[in-house]
Design a protein around this motif. Sequence first.
Motif, PDB file in Angstrom:
ATOM      1  N   PHE A   1       0.922  -1.090  -0.094  1.00 41.74           N
ATOM      2  CA  PHE A   1       0.022  -0.127   0.249  1.00 41.74           C
ATOM      3  C   PHE A   1       0.960   1.219   0.172  1.00 41.74           C
ATOM      4  N   ASP A   2       0.374   2.467  -0.361  1.00 42.96           N
ATOM      5  CA  ASP A   2       0.914   3.712  -0.474  1.00 42.96           C
ATOM      6  C   ASP A   2       0.587   4.664   0.383  1.00 42.96           C
ATOM      7  N   LEU A   3       1.420   5.350   1.057  1.00 45.52           N
ATOM      8  CA  LEU A   3       1.106   6.466   1.896  1.00 45.52           C
ATOM      9  C   LEU A   3       1.681   7.780   1.626  1.00 45.52           C
ATOM     10  N   SER A   4       0.771   8.683   1.405  1.00 43.39           N
ATOM     11  CA  SER A   4       1.374   9.973   0.839  1.00 43.39           C
ATOM     12  C   SER A   4       0.500  11.116   1.757  1.00 43.39           C
ATOM     13  N   THR A   5       1.246  12.304   1.916  1.00 43.07           N
ATOM     14  CA  THR A   5       0.685  13.396   2.630  1.00 43.07           C
ATOM     15  C   THR A   5      -0.376  14.001   1.485  1.00 43.07           C
ATOM     16  N   ALA A   6      -1.350  14.631   2.236  1.00 41.78           N
ATOM     17  CA  ALA A   6      -2.399  15.529   1.133  1.00 41.78           C
ATOM     18  C   ALA A   6      -2.863  16.535   2.127  1.00 41.78           C
ATOM     19  N   SER A   7      -3.619  17.696   1.582  1.00 41.44           N
ATOM     20  CA  SER A   7      -4.205  18.872   2.051  1.00 41.44           C
ATOM     21  C   SER A   7      -5.700  18.668   1.820  1.00 41.44           C
ATOM     22  N   VAL A   8      -6.314  18.666   2.732  1.00 40.02           N
ATOM     23  CA  VAL A   8      -7.774  18.581   2.932  1.00 40.02           C
ATOM     24  C   VAL A   8      -8.252  19.670   3.447  1.00 40.02           C
ATOM     25  N   SER A   9      -8.790  20.682   2.989  1.00 41.54           N
ATOM     26  CA  SER A   9      -9.495  21.970   3.359  1.00 41.54           C
ATOM     27  C   SER A   9      -8.600  22.646   4.437  1.00 41.54           C
ATOM     28  N   GLY A  10      -7.196  22.641   3.931  1.00 37.34           N
ATOM     29  CA  GLY A  10      -6.237  23.435   4.777  1.00 37.34           C
ATOM     30  C   GLY A  10      -5.314  22.701   5.764  1.00 37.34           C
ATOM     31  N   GLU A  11      -6.107  21.520   6.025  1.00 34.80           N
ATOM     32  CA  GLU A  11      -5.499  20.478   7.065  1.00 34.80           C
ATOM     33  C   GLU A  11      -4.581  19.554   6.480  1.00 34.80           C
ATOM     34  N   ARG A  12      -3.679  19.029   7.081  1.00 31.62           N
ATOM     35  CA  ARG A  12      -2.863  18.019   6.566  1.00 31.62           C
ATOM     36  C   ARG A  12      -3.651  16.625   6.719  1.00 31.62           C
ATOM     37  N   ALA A  13      -3.579  15.832   5.938  1.00 35.77           N
ATOM     38  CA  ALA A  13      -4.029  14.502   6.069  1.00 35.77           C
ATOM     39  C   ALA A  13      -2.835  13.479   5.216  1.00 35.77           C
ATOM     40  N   VAL A  14      -3.036  12.021   5.814  1.00 34.18           N
ATOM     41  CA  VAL A  14      -2.545  11.194   5.030  1.00 34.18           C
ATOM     42  C   VAL A  14      -3.343  10.384   4.310  1.00 34.18           C
ATOM     43  N   ALA A  15      -2.959  10.241   2.882  1.00 33.05           N
ATOM     44  CA  ALA A  15      -3.752   9.411   2.146  1.00 33.05           C
ATOM     45  C   ALA A  15      -3.192   8.046   1.825  1.00 33.05           C
ATOM     46  N   PHE A  16      -4.041   6.909   1.817  1.00 36.02           N
ATOM     47  CA  PHE A  16      -3.962   5.559   2.134  1.00 36.02           C
ATOM     48  C   PHE A  16      -4.359   4.954   0.844  1.00 36.02           C
ATOM     49  N   SER A  17      -3.651   4.288   0.022  1.00 37.01           N
ATOM     50  CA  SER A  17      -4.263   3.781  -1.135  1.00 37.01           C
ATOM     51  C   SER A  17      -3.708   2.410  -1.334  1.00 37.01           C
ATOM     52  N   ILE A  18      -4.277   1.436  -2.123  1.00 38.07           N
ATOM     53  CA  ILE A  18      -4.012   0.122  -2.326  1.00 38.07           C
ATOM     54  C   ILE A  18      -3.602   0.200  -3.905  1.00 38.07           C
ATOM     55  N   PRO A  19      -2.611   0.212  -4.490  1.00 38.27           N
ATOM     56  CA  PRO A  19      -2.509   0.077  -5.888  1.00 38.27           C
ATOM     57  C   PRO A  19      -2.821  -1.302  -6.718  1.00 38.27           C
ATOM     58  N   PHE A  20      -3.913  -1.398  -7.435  1.00 36.02           N
ATOM     59  CA  PHE A  20      -4.354  -2.736  -7.993  1.00 36.02           C
ATOM     60  C   PHE A  20      -3.722  -2.952  -9.536  1.00 36.02           C
TER      61      PHE A  20
END
Length: 146
Positions: free
Chosen positions: A122-141
Amino acid sequence: MRWLLISGVALCFFSANAQADRLLEAPAIGPRVGLSKRIQLNLNEYGNDFGLELGELTLGLVQMRFDIEKRDARLHLGGGNADSFQLQIDSYVMVRRSQARVQARLDLAVAGHGFALELPDFDLSTASVSGERAVAFSIPFLEGSF
């Protein structure tokens, strides 16, 4: 070496040839390493020292190993006794571009019966959601390059 006595004070004069010979010797200088590379190596060493100390403090429950140059890390969590209860999570993290790819394995044993589970990458990356920092979790199929 010559000695000269002037009013009770002894002065020592070295021969000029010995000092001149030392000045002509080439200094021992190793290969040039840039400042950024030295900082990277120092951070890598400090991170691994921290991982070793953390492993000793937790009696082997948490173990970490970093390689900043290759941009990867190993993390081991867990412990126990396989005859009663044992839980271990081993992971390998590779950082490429701006995301981390995690390969993980879960080992569980209860009353002498155990099984191992290979988790999908799985992949983890940072993202910005409404100005707040978030961690995006994705499973590459599906993955590919064009």
